[in-house]
Design a protein around this motif. Structure first.
Motif, PDB file in Angstrom:
ATOM      1  N   VAL A 194       1.060  -1.109  -0.168  1.00  0.00           N
ATOM      2  CA  VAL A 194       0.068  -0.021  -0.184  1.00  0.00           C
ATOM      3  C   VAL A 194       0.858   1.235   0.078  1.00  0.00           C
ATOM      4  O   VAL A 194       0.582   2.250  -0.656  1.00  0.00           O
ATOM      5  N   THR A 195       2.115   1.258   0.913  1.00  0.00           N
ATOM      6  CA  THR A 195       2.739   2.348   0.577  1.00  0.00           C
ATOM      7  C   THR A 195       3.416   2.450  -0.545  1.00  0.00           C
ATOM      8  O   THR A 195       3.742   3.779  -0.975  1.00  0.00           O
ATOM      9  N   SER A 196       3.916   1.327  -1.091  1.00  0.00           N
ATOM     10  CA  SER A 196       4.454   1.584  -2.474  1.00  0.00           C
ATOM     11  C   SER A 196       3.558   2.135  -3.402  1.00  0.00           C
ATOM     12  O   SER A 196       4.212   3.102  -4.395  1.00  0.00           O
ATOM     13  N   ILE A 197       2.226   1.859  -3.487  1.00  0.00           N
ATOM     14  CA  ILE A 197       1.343   2.240  -4.330  1.00  0.00           C
ATOM     15  C   ILE A 197       1.297   3.895  -4.104  1.00  0.00           C
ATOM     16  O   ILE A 197       0.931   4.689  -5.094  1.00  0.00           O
ATOM     17  N   ILE A 198       1.171   4.150  -2.982  1.00  0.00           N
ATOM     18  CA  ILE A 198       1.064   5.720  -2.516  1.00  0.00           C
ATOM     19  C   ILE A 198       2.382   6.564  -3.181  1.00  0.00           C
ATOM     20  O   ILE A 198       2.163   7.296  -3.792  1.00  0.00           O
ATOM     21  N   LYS A 199       3.345   5.921  -3.170  1.00  0.00           N
ATOM     22  CA  LYS A 199       4.642   6.494  -3.792  1.00  0.00           C
ATOM     23  C   LYS A 199       4.462   6.806  -5.107  1.00  0.00           C
ATOM     24  O   LYS A 199       4.809   7.574  -5.860  1.00  0.00           O
ATOM     25  N   GLU A 200       4.135   5.569  -5.840  1.00  0.00           N
ATOM     26  CA  GLU A 200       3.948   5.257  -7.340  1.00  0.00           C
ATOM     27  C   GLU A 200       2.961   6.272  -7.792  1.00  0.00           C
ATOM     28  O   GLU A 200       3.146   7.016  -8.883  1.00  0.00           O
ATOM     29  N   LYS A 202       2.229   9.126  -6.365  1.00  0.00           N
ATOM     30  CA  LYS A 202       2.481  10.591  -6.431  1.00  0.00           C
ATOM     31  C   LYS A 202       3.596  10.875  -7.403  1.00  0.00           C
ATOM     32  O   LYS A 202       3.835  11.783  -7.753  1.00  0.00           O
ATOM     33  N   ARG A 203       4.536   9.683  -7.624  1.00  0.00           N
ATOM     34  CA  ARG A 203       5.413   9.968  -8.723  1.00  0.00           C
ATOM     35  C   ARG A 203       4.849  10.050 -10.138  1.00  0.00           C
ATOM     36  O   ARG A 203       5.436  10.986 -10.895  1.00  0.00           O
ATOM     37  N   LEU A 204       3.415   9.925 -10.263  1.00  0.00           N
ATOM     38  CA  LEU A 204       2.825   9.998 -11.520  1.00  0.00           C
ATOM     39  C   LEU A 204       2.048  11.478 -11.354  1.00  0.00           C
ATOM     40  O   LEU A 204       1.148  12.036 -12.251  1.00  0.00           O
ATOM     41  N   SER A 205       2.363  12.058 -10.297  1.00  0.00           N
ATOM     42  CA  SER A 205       1.559  13.445  -9.778  1.00  0.00           C
ATOM     43  C   SER A 205       0.218  13.152  -9.558  1.00  0.00           C
ATOM     44  O   SER A 205      -0.546  14.104  -9.850  1.00  0.00           O
ATOM     45  N   ALA A 206      -0.175  12.050  -9.237  1.00  0.00           N
ATOM     46  CA  ALA A 206      -1.616  11.604  -8.958  1.00  0.00           C
ATOM     47  C   ALA A 206      -1.793  11.803  -7.433  1.00  0.00           C
ATOM     48  O   ALA A 206      -0.983  11.310  -6.830  1.00  0.00           O
TER      49      ALA A 206
END
Length: 294
Positions: A194-200, A202-206
């Motif tokens: 879940v934490t990784s999904i959040i980071k990914e 945000k990396r897409l600026s979403a």
């Protein structure tokens, strides 16, 4: 829509993909119609049946990152049930440990087979114009034959369509210890994904938004739902806690919606068009409320 038009990307399993319901009645389409009354946002349903949180996380590398034009403002993640199923399968196999190896064998999580021959076959299918033409013809034939791609398709679920599947799993109180141990072992891995999904995201600026999944819980709910609810409750609680800690918004649907087993579900997990409409409308309301307060 073209990928560069997508405002909201929705990730999930079969309760998001909803492949057995007419596209006009799946909850993501209901959600899009409801919010369009207030704000015009285009939604892409990226749900894949059977995917766990591990698969949702891998989607960014295996799928989304390959399309630079895909730049959603929001990523909604409707998750939990497939993770509950996976944990329960491990309990039944007397395997209480959980790690990435448990998930690397799940085809729907990896979006590909582990077999080299099957990878080659899938590559040809993905890139062959002849195979695409075959799929179009076959789909057209099936939808015409079963009359499922029109405005009357809701009627397919109106009468006697619910299947309780009570024989799938028999409740066993002796599993209580194993269930508790398995979920304790699973939750750290779940949090990691879940934490990784959040980071990914945000990396897409979403902006990531998580949504807790639901099971039938009234007196008519089947044994399988009752067994899975043991795991799903713990998983949903963990989702809420992660979101609170990381200041990520989460729609917790559990106490905000009443679904009737025999009307809103066609089996122990998946909703009928009526159930999907309830979910889509509730999520749209919560989403619009969120936009108004942020």
């Amino acid at each position: 829509y073209d990928l560069n038009e997508i405002d909201i990307l929705v990730i999930g399993g079969s309760t998001t993909a909803e492949k057995f319901i007419d596209d006009n009645h799946i909850w993501t389409k209901v959600f899009e119609r409801q919010i369009s009354n207030k704000i015009k946002l285009k939604v892409l349903n990226a749900g894949i049946g059977g995917q766990t949180v591990y698969g949702h996380n891998k989607m960014f590398d295996l799928w989304f990152s390959k399309f630079e034009e895909l730049s959603p403002k929001y990523i909604l993640v409707y998750l939990g049930i497939n993770d509950a199923i996976k944990v329960h399968e491990n309990v039944l196999q007397n395997n209480l440990a959980m790690d990435d190896e448990n998930y690397s064998r799940i085809r729907n999580d990896n979006l590909q087979s582990n077999s080299f021959d099957k990878k080659i076959t899938q590559y040809i299918k993905n890139n062959s114009a002849f195979h695409l033409l075959y799929l179009i013809i076959r789909s057209s034939y099936i939808t015409t034959k079963y009359n499922i791609n029109n405005s009357n398709s809701m009627n397919l679920f109106d009468n006697n369509t619910y299947s309780a599947n009570n024989d799938m799993i028999i409740l066993n109180e002796e599993l209580a210890y194993e269930q508790k141990k398995a979920i304790e072992n699973f939750l750290p891995l779940y949090e990691q994904n879940v934490t990784s999904i959040i980071k990914e995201a945000k990396r897409l600026s979403a902006e990531p938004i998580f949504i807790t999944n639901l099971l039938p819980t009234d007196q008519n709910s089947p044994n399988y739902s009752k067994v899975l609810s043991t795991y799903l409750e713990a998983i949903n609680d963990k989702t809420i806690n992660i979101c609170k800690e990381l200041k990520i918004f989460c729609f917790d649907l559990r106490k905000k919606i009443k679904l009737i087993t025999t009307e809103d579900f066609y089996d122990a997990i998946h909703t009928t068009p009526k159930g999907s409409a309830k979910i889509g409308k509730l999520i749209s309301k919560q989403f619009l409320d969120y936009l108004n307060t942020n």
